[in-house]
Design a protein around this motif. Structure first.
Motif, PDB file in Angstrom:
ATOM      1  N   LEU A   6       0.857  -1.186   0.000  1.00 40.50           N
ATOM      2  CA  LEU A   6       0.000   0.000   0.000  1.00 40.50           C
ATOM      3  C   LEU A   6       0.892   1.234   0.000  1.00 40.50           C
ATOM      4  O   LEU A   6       1.823   1.339   0.804  1.00 40.50           O
ATOM      5  CB  LEU A   6      -0.901   0.020   1.243  1.00 40.50           C
ATOM      6  CG  LEU A   6      -1.665   1.331   1.506  1.00 40.50           C
ATOM      7  CD1 LEU A   6      -2.683   1.587   0.406  1.00 40.50           C
ATOM      8  CD2 LEU A   6      -2.347   1.278   2.875  1.00 40.50           C
ATOM      9  N   ALA A   8       1.138   5.101   0.768  1.00 43.13           N
ATOM     10  CA  ALA A   8       0.459   6.169   1.497  1.00 43.13           C
ATOM     11  C   ALA A   8       1.286   7.444   1.409  1.00 43.13           C
ATOM     12  O   ALA A   8       2.323   7.578   2.067  1.00 43.13           O
ATOM     13  CB  ALA A   8       0.249   5.768   2.962  1.00 43.13           C
ATOM     14  N   ALA A  34      -3.155   5.603  -0.726  1.00 41.19           N
ATOM     15  CA  ALA A  34      -3.849   6.436   0.252  1.00 41.19           C
ATOM     16  C   ALA A  34      -3.232   7.826   0.226  1.00 41.19           C
ATOM     17  O   ALA A  34      -2.014   7.964   0.097  1.00 41.19           O
ATOM     18  CB  ALA A  34      -3.727   5.827   1.657  1.00 41.19           C
ATOM     19  N   ALA A  40      -4.989   5.358   4.867  1.00 32.50           N
ATOM     20  CA  ALA A  40      -4.076   4.221   4.969  1.00 32.50           C
ATOM     21  C   ALA A  40      -4.568   3.225   6.006  1.00 32.50           C
ATOM     22  O   ALA A  40      -4.594   2.012   5.764  1.00 32.50           O
ATOM     23  CB  ALA A  40      -2.670   4.700   5.326  1.00 32.50           C
ATOM     24  N   VAL A  52       3.265  -1.438   4.117  1.00 31.04           N
ATOM     25  CA  VAL A  52       2.828  -0.067   3.825  1.00 31.04           C
ATOM     26  C   VAL A  52       4.058   0.813   3.680  1.00 31.04           C
ATOM     27  O   VAL A  52       4.933   0.821   4.548  1.00 31.04           O
ATOM     28  CB  VAL A  52       1.938   0.505   4.953  1.00 31.04           C
ATOM     29  CG1 VAL A  52       1.498   1.930   4.589  1.00 31.04           C
ATOM     30  CG2 VAL A  52       0.740  -0.373   5.214  1.00 31.04           C
ATOM     31  N   MET A  54       4.878   4.380   4.017  1.00 33.16           N
ATOM     32  CA  MET A  54       4.153   5.449   4.696  1.00 33.16           C
ATOM     33  C   MET A  54       4.932   6.763   4.714  1.00 33.16           C
ATOM     34  O   MET A  54       6.030   6.857   5.277  1.00 33.16           O
ATOM     35  CB  MET A  54       3.867   5.007   6.138  1.00 33.16           C
ATOM     36  CG  MET A  54       3.001   5.954   6.938  1.00 33.16           C
ATOM     37  SD  MET A  54       1.243   5.704   6.623  1.00 33.16           S
ATOM     38  CE  MET A  54       0.949   4.185   7.579  1.00 33.16           C
TER      39      MET A  54
END
Length: 217
Positions: A6, A8, A34, A40, A52, A54
Motif C-alpha cells: 500500500l 500512502a 492512500a 491508509a 505499507v 508510509m
C-alpha cells in the motif's frame, strides 16, 4: 508469494513514481494508494496488505500516528516510513511507533524493492545514514560510563557473535552477513537471537549503538 504493498503519500507524483518502481518487480503488487494517514489505516483494516510505504507529513492524520494505528490492528502489515525528512526526531518517533523500516525518498529504486523484501520477513531496514544519525543522537546524549557498560556487555559475545554484531552495526542484511561470514542465513539468525539476549537489545539499531559505544564501529 507476491508482497502486497500500500502506498500512502499525499503527493500523487510520488505515488506514481513508487508504483512505477515497484511495478518492475514480479514479487511485488501495489494493491492500493492512500492520500493521508486515515485512508491508509482504513485500507489496511479492509485487509490484503503486507507492507505499507508510509509518508510522514500528510493531512488529516500524519504518518507517525497512522503507523501506530496500523500496527495496533490485528495481524498488522509491516510499515516502512519513506520520507524526504531525515531529522532525528522523525527517526525516533517512527521507530517508537513500531515502523520496521525508515528510508529516505532519494533511496535508489533497487534498495526500496530490497527493503520491502527484507521487512516482510521481519528484518528491520534503515538507511545507513539514518542508522548513523540515530546512533549519534543517542550517544551524544549518553551519560558518562555508557562506553564501559557497552564494553562489558560486548565482552559476553563469542568471537563469531561479535563479527555478526559488527556487521549489523554496519547495516548489513542477514543474507549479506551470511555471504561475508560464510554461514547459512539460519545460522546468522541464531547468532542474532543470542546477540539480542546478551546485549539486552530488542532491535538491530540497539545492537549498532552498543557496538558503537564499545568502539567497534
Amino acid at each position: 508469494m507476491t508482497v502486497r504493498v500500500l502506498l500512502a503519500d499525499d503527493d500523487a507524483l510520488v505515488r506514481a513514481g513508487l508504483a512505477l518502481i515497484l511495478g518492475g518487480s514480479s514479487d511485488i503488487t501495489v494493491v492500493g494508494e492512500a492520500t493521508n494517514g486515515r485512508e491508509a489505516v482504513e485500507t489496511v483494516r479492509a485487509g490484503g496488505v503486507d507492507v505499507v510505504l508510509m509518508d510522514i507529513r500528510m493531512p488529516v492524520m500524519d504518518g507517525i500516528a497512522a503507523t501506530a494505528a496500523v500496527l495496533a490492528l490485528p495481524a498488522p502489515p509491516r510499515v516502512i516510513v519513506l520520507t524526504t525528512f531525515d531529522a532525528d526526531q522523525y527517526v525516533v518517533r517512527a521507530l517508537a511507533a513500531g515502523a520496521t523500516g525508515f528510508l529516505l525518498k532519494d533511496t535508489p529504486p533497487a534498495d526500496i524493492v530490497d527493503a520491502i523484501a527484507r521487512v516482510v520477513t521481519g528484518e528491520p531496514m534503515l538507511s545507513p545514514t539514518i542508522t548513523e544519525q540515530l546512533i549519534r543522537q543517542v550517544t551524544d546524549a549518553a551519560p558518562d560510563g555508557r562506553a564501559d557498560e557497552a564494553v562489558a556487555r560486548v565482552a559476553g559475545l563469542t568471537e563469531r557473535e561479535r563479527e555478526v554484531a559488527v556487521a549489523i552495526g554496519r547495516g548489513s542484511s542477514n543474507a549479506e552477513i551470511a555471504v561475508a561470514l560464510h554461514m547459512s542465513v539460519a545460522t546468522v539468525k541464531a547468532h542474532i537471537s543470542h546477540i539480542f539476549t546478551k546485549l539486552d537489545a530488542s532491535n538491530r539499531v540497539q545492537v549498532a549503538i552498543a557496538m558503537h559505544d564499545a568502539d567497534l564501529l
